[in-house]
Design an enzyme around this catalytic site. Sequence first.
Site, mmCIF file in Angstrom:
data_model
loop_
_atom_site.group_PDB
_atom_site.id
_atom_site.type_symbol
_atom_site.label_atom_id
_atom_site.label_comp_id
_atom_site.label_asym_id
_atom_site.label_seq_id
_atom_site.Cartn_x
_atom_site.Cartn_y
_atom_site.Cartn_z
ATOM 1 C CD GLU A 80 -1.494 -0.938 3.652
ATOM 2 O OE1 GLU A 80 -1.433 -1.737 4.373
ATOM 3 O OE2 GLU A 80 -1.818 0.293 3.774
ATOM 4 C CE1 TYR A 136 -6.577 3.184 0.998
ATOM 5 C CE2 TYR A 136 -7.628 4.625 2.709
ATOM 6 C CZ TYR A 136 -6.733 3.759 2.300
ATOM 7 O OH TYR A 136 -5.922 3.312 3.573
ATOM 8 C CD GLU A 139 -2.989 3.439 1.234
ATOM 9 O OE1 GLU A 139 -2.639 4.305 2.030
ATOM 10 O OE2 GLU A 139 -3.153 2.188 1.651
ATOM 11 C CB SER A 152 -4.259 -0.697 -1.059
ATOM 12 O OG SER A 152 -3.924 0.157 -0.259
ATOM 13 C CB THR A 153 -0.901 -4.138 -4.776
ATOM 14 O OG1 THR A 153 -0.521 -4.912 -3.788
ATOM 15 C CG2 THR A 153 0.118 -3.110 -5.133
ATOM 16 C CG ASP A 191 -4.441 6.391 4.359
ATOM 17 O OD1 ASP A 191 -3.667 5.451 4.521
ATOM 18 O OD2 ASP A 191 -5.092 7.150 5.325
#
Lengths: 65, 513
Positions: free
Chosen positions: B11, B101, B108, B110-111, B103
């Site tokens: 992330e 999103y 961010e 996040s894989t 963050d």
Amino acid sequence: MFPENVFQYRDRAPRPVKPSDSGDDPVEEGPQRPKVERPDSGDILKRMRKVDPNQARRYRQRTGQ
Amino acid sequence: MAEKTRLFGLETEYGIQVDDVDDMDVVVESMELIRCYLHENFVARWDYERENPRLDMRGFEVDQLRNDKDETEHLQRDRERKIPLKELKSDLIIQNGARLYNDHTHPEYSTPECWSLFDLLEQDRAGERILFHCAQQRTATRQGGTVRLYKNNTDFEGHSYGCHENFLIRRELPFQEVIDALLPFVVTRQIFAGAGKVGVEQDRRAQKKVFYQISQRADFFETIASVDTMQRRPLVNTRDEPHADAERYRRLHLIFGDANMSEHITALKVGTTVLVLDMMEAGVLPQWSLQDPVAALKEVSHDSSYQWPVALADGSHTSALEIQRRYLDKGRAFAAGRDAETDWVLQQWGDMLDHLGRDPMGLVGTCDWVTKKWLLEAFAKSEGLDWEKADDRAWLQSQDLEYHNIDPEEGLYLLLESQGQVQRLIEDAAIVQAMVQPPQGTRAWFRGRCIAKFGAAVGAINWDSIEIEVGGRMEVIDLKACVDADTANYYNQVLEEVQSVEELINRLPPERR
């Protein structure tokens, strides 16, 4: 959703599983480290001269995780 | 351990700046940038009820998470905006199974969960491309200014943000043993995984004598273990949110690492950590007791001799390189020959440590901190800059920042990459594919394909569940069991075969609904 016309769906790219001719890597499977000579600094220095000297001073972030 | 037994993911919080505007509202910018992914209006779907970041793996729950003084004031102002949290976060699950999103004002990515290092690389690079596209869209739609994103970890003024690594591990090992086992690796991995940084933060004495260090994040760690991520950061984060069967698994959430531009280093960073976790679970890790792990993290990062001495609890000394070599030796004995990816990690790890011991500057084009140092030294020499002068150092910090700019027309690393001057491990075609296709054989495949196929019916969604509308009622598909490869494959097969949501629900095992 994300604009799919920006790129096309393709069949999955094959994993690099064959050894390259890099010579000094004896492992026969998995991607090998291609030889990267010390980069030429000429072009990159031209690019670096265009960076605003105060860019980092202006760059203020909020604390993240 | 054989292949496909440990899921992992990254992330990455990005830095965001809008140039040529006087007053950037970073809350609005980050929120709007994320929404540029969409063609339709944002609908809040992320299920926050399943999250509890205050739960600690050591068996307790804290009352609240810590924030620094600056962020506490910002959060108070955020509350006065009266924008609901879901709107601020603008959480999206996208069709490659990733989470995108806002963050804490950082876009961010996040894989999705991956079984393979090279899937992870493709997904991580896909995140860069997706976010760059969003930045271009935001630039085009806002009234003036250029939005820029940086895949780094600091603003050089004491504000850090993370690149977190997530690994599924077994729960049976007491978490204090996990902490003790990992500390020497955590402290020393930066000798190849660090992204480099001009200057020092949080330490006035070191600022006067250290002008370049190998890690971006080391300055920000203050304690060995805690559930916090934003202040008094721990070397080992103890947040307990497995997103899987909590009786069997933990999600190890490591926050100490740097965001890397180098594909080779991202793969090696994660691959060596996976191997260390495998050895930890098998009980074969070499053991050290460090005198002061938090101090050692900073000392290793700051050491410009690149000898990297580390003090042990018994008063003796070793080096970060020697610690890493012992892990490697043990890794070879434990896992050599088990699969191609592990052998790649072992080979490259050994290669890397040999270079670091002989001449780190031989790793230009491979290792981020080395490549950056080479660029900065070349620039300082060409411009006659003095590292000890504040104005010159500020210009070098600007170059440091530009190394991490994800605009391929501007970013220094990406310029080297476009010229074929850095080591690549994956193809651009694979990155483009990963922007829309989840990694195969994972529950991320189910998540992403479910969004693509039945997105209009999806209600709340999280890493381990999808709420979906069928026949006027909401059904929850529980994906916790899909951290098992066979279960994930079964679910994915069903999803590919069905023509309707009703058929999907009817064909999934009843206990998973």
